[in-house]
Scaffold this motif. Structure first.
Motif, PDB file in Angstrom:
ATOM      1  N   HIS A   1       0.531  -0.922   0.188  1.00  0.00           N
ATOM      2  CA  HIS A   1       0.230   0.367   0.029  1.00  0.00           C
ATOM      3  C   HIS A   1       1.022   1.475   0.195  1.00  0.00           C
ATOM      4  O   HIS A   1       2.178   1.058   0.503  1.00  0.00           O
ATOM      5  N   TYR A   2       0.247   2.491  -1.687  1.00  0.00           N
ATOM      6  CA  TYR A   2       1.299   3.122  -0.194  1.00  0.00           C
ATOM      7  C   TYR A   2       1.026   4.804  -0.978  1.00  0.00           C
ATOM      8  O   TYR A   2      -1.109   4.226  -1.728  1.00  0.00           O
ATOM      9  N   ILE A   3       1.350   5.730  -1.136  1.00  0.00           N
ATOM     10  CA  ILE A   3       0.197   7.169  -1.540  1.00  0.00           C
ATOM     11  C   ILE A   3       1.338   7.899  -2.505  1.00  0.00           C
ATOM     12  O   ILE A   3       2.993   7.601  -2.442  1.00  0.00           O
ATOM     13  N   LEU A   4      -0.076   8.248  -3.771  1.00  0.00           N
ATOM     14  CA  LEU A   4       0.961   8.495  -4.646  1.00  0.00           C
ATOM     15  C   LEU A   4       0.421  10.317  -4.464  1.00  0.00           C
ATOM     16  O   LEU A   4       0.254  10.758  -4.576  1.00  0.00           O
ATOM     17  N   GLU A   5       1.821  10.856  -4.129  1.00  0.00           N
ATOM     18  CA  GLU A   5       1.852  12.542  -5.472  1.00  0.00           C
ATOM     19  C   GLU A   5       2.864  12.696  -6.017  1.00  0.00           C
ATOM     20  O   GLU A   5       3.683  12.156  -6.327  1.00  0.00           O
ATOM     21  N   VAL A   6       1.957  13.636  -6.575  1.00  0.00           N
ATOM     22  CA  VAL A   6       2.762  14.342  -8.058  1.00  0.00           C
ATOM     23  C   VAL A   6       2.448  15.787  -7.511  1.00  0.00           C
ATOM     24  O   VAL A   6       1.246  16.374  -7.082  1.00  0.00           O
ATOM     25  N   SER A   7       4.019  16.892  -7.919  1.00  0.00           N
ATOM     26  CA  SER A   7       4.454  17.857  -6.955  1.00  0.00           C
ATOM     27  C   SER A   7       5.140  18.008  -7.916  1.00  0.00           C
ATOM     28  O   SER A   7       6.271  17.705  -9.035  1.00  0.00           O
ATOM     29  N   SER A   8       5.244  19.791  -8.268  1.00  0.00           N
ATOM     30  CA  SER A   8       7.007  20.389  -8.502  1.00  0.00           C
ATOM     31  C   SER A   8       7.848  19.892  -7.926  1.00  0.00           C
ATOM     32  O   SER A   8       7.746  19.481  -6.570  1.00  0.00           O
ATOM     33  N   PRO A   9       9.412  20.115  -8.526  1.00  0.00           N
ATOM     34  CA  PRO A   9       9.724  19.999  -7.574  1.00  0.00           C
ATOM     35  C   PRO A   9      10.478  20.661  -7.025  1.00  0.00           C
ATOM     36  O   PRO A   9      11.635  21.119  -6.101  1.00  0.00           O
ATOM     37  N   GLY A  10       9.804  22.659  -6.681  1.00  0.00           N
ATOM     38  CA  GLY A  10      10.040  23.647  -5.901  1.00  0.00           C
ATOM     39  C   GLY A  10      11.207  24.312  -6.243  1.00  0.00           C
ATOM     40  O   GLY A  10      12.103  23.853  -7.318  1.00  0.00           O
ATOM     41  N   LEU A  11      11.340  25.467  -5.553  1.00  0.00           N
ATOM     42  CA  LEU A  11      12.660  26.242  -5.679  1.00  0.00           C
ATOM     43  C   LEU A  11      13.859  25.366  -5.649  1.00  0.00           C
ATOM     44  O   LEU A  11      15.019  25.738  -6.622  1.00  0.00           O
TER      45      LEU A  11
ATOM     46  N   ARG B   1      15.140  22.909  -6.778  1.00  0.00           N
ATOM     47  CA  ARG B   1      14.609  21.155  -7.243  1.00  0.00           C
ATOM     48  C   ARG B   1      16.562  20.588  -7.706  1.00  0.00           C
ATOM     49  O   ARG B   1      17.183  20.704  -7.325  1.00  0.00           O
ATOM     50  N   PRO B   2      15.834  19.655  -7.046  1.00  0.00           N
ATOM     51  CA  PRO B   2      17.010  18.065  -7.629  1.00  0.00           C
ATOM     52  C   PRO B   2      17.654  18.401  -8.861  1.00  0.00           C
ATOM     53  O   PRO B   2      17.105  18.389  -9.665  1.00  0.00           O
ATOM     54  N   LEU B   3      18.404  18.553  -9.249  1.00  0.00           N
ATOM     55  CA  LEU B   3      19.979  18.097 -10.449  1.00  0.00           C
ATOM     56  C   LEU B   3      19.899  16.970 -10.055  1.00  0.00           C
ATOM     57  O   LEU B   3      21.442  15.806  -9.320  1.00  0.00           O
ATOM     58  N   LYS B   4      19.683  15.963 -11.493  1.00  0.00           N
ATOM     59  CA  LYS B   4      20.213  14.598 -11.146  1.00  0.00           C
ATOM     60  C   LYS B   4      21.122  14.100 -12.464  1.00  0.00           C
ATOM     61  O   LYS B   4      21.246  12.945 -12.685  1.00  0.00           O
ATOM     62  N   LYS B   5      20.215  14.393 -13.224  1.00  0.00           N
ATOM     63  CA  LYS B   5      21.413  14.199 -14.743  1.00  0.00           C
ATOM     64  C   LYS B   5      21.800  15.460 -15.511  1.00  0.00           C
ATOM     65  O   LYS B   5      21.994  16.468 -15.512  1.00  0.00           O
ATOM     66  N   GLU B   6      22.741  14.923 -16.719  1.00  0.00           N
ATOM     67  CA  GLU B   6      23.568  15.709 -17.683  1.00  0.00           C
ATOM     68  C   GLU B   6      22.562  17.236 -17.883  1.00  0.00           C
ATOM     69  O   GLU B   6      23.248  18.193 -17.603  1.00  0.00           O
ATOM     70  N   LYS B   7      21.585  17.302 -18.168  1.00  0.00           N
ATOM     71  CA  LYS B   7      20.109  17.904 -18.872  1.00  0.00           C
ATOM     72  C   LYS B   7      19.998  18.950 -17.250  1.00  0.00           C
ATOM     73  O   LYS B   7      20.190  20.182 -17.886  1.00  0.00           O
TER      74      LYS B   7
END
Length: 155
Positions: free
Chosen positions: A74-84, A86-92
């Motif tokens: 069982h889980y709770i789904l949340e869809v959100s903005s990354p915020g000010l 924001r995480p940086l993960k990828k080269e782009k």
């Protein structure tokens, strides 16, 4: 499916649908918070996302995740903005925010430090270049445990 592979599986499944809506999939997290498991999907678009964007993506991906049986608890789904911050993960991500202030933590030390706070100068040959306290550090992308934009307030 192991807990560690759930975010990758969700990302692979939902990213094409999110991109088709003119949105960007920024990150997927699956973690325990209190007694609940939270599946959090971060989306963005130029100018930012609103509540309606989040609701639309939530409705679209919820059934996809259930049908593919990716999450068996069982889980709770949340869809959100990354915020000010924001995480940086990828080269782009790193290329897009050149010249911005960032906070980076590494898995292994570079020199004698694992935390870097400074200006994102370049991304070259798999390395993120950060100017921190007047010194430039080349940080291999695969050594970055977390990277976030630093919130900058202008007066």
């Amino acid at each position: 499916m192991s807990k560690g592979s759930i975010p990758q599986a969700v990302e692979s499944l939902v990213e094409p649908v999110i991109l088709a809506q003119g949105l960007e999939l920024v990150d997927v997290e699956y973690r325990r918070e209190g007694r609940n498991w939270i599946l959090r999907i971060y989306i963005d678009k130029p100018g930012g996302v609103g509540v309606e964007d989040c609701k639309k993506v939530s409705r679209m991906v919820e059934d996809m995740i259930e049908v593919d049986d990716i999450v068996r608890t069982h889980y709770i789904l949340e869809v959100s903005s990354p915020g000010l911050d924001r995480p940086l993960k990828k080269e782009k991500d790193f290329r897009r925010y050149l010249g911005k202030k960032v906070q980076i933590t590494t898995y292994a030390p570079i020199g004698d430090r694992r935390n870097f706070k400074g200006t994102l100068k370049n991304f070259e040959d798999g390395d993120v270049h950060v100017d921190a306290q007047g010194q430039t550090f080349a940080i291999p992308l695969n050594n970055i445990a977390s990277a976030r934009l630093e919130i900058e307030f202008k007066l």
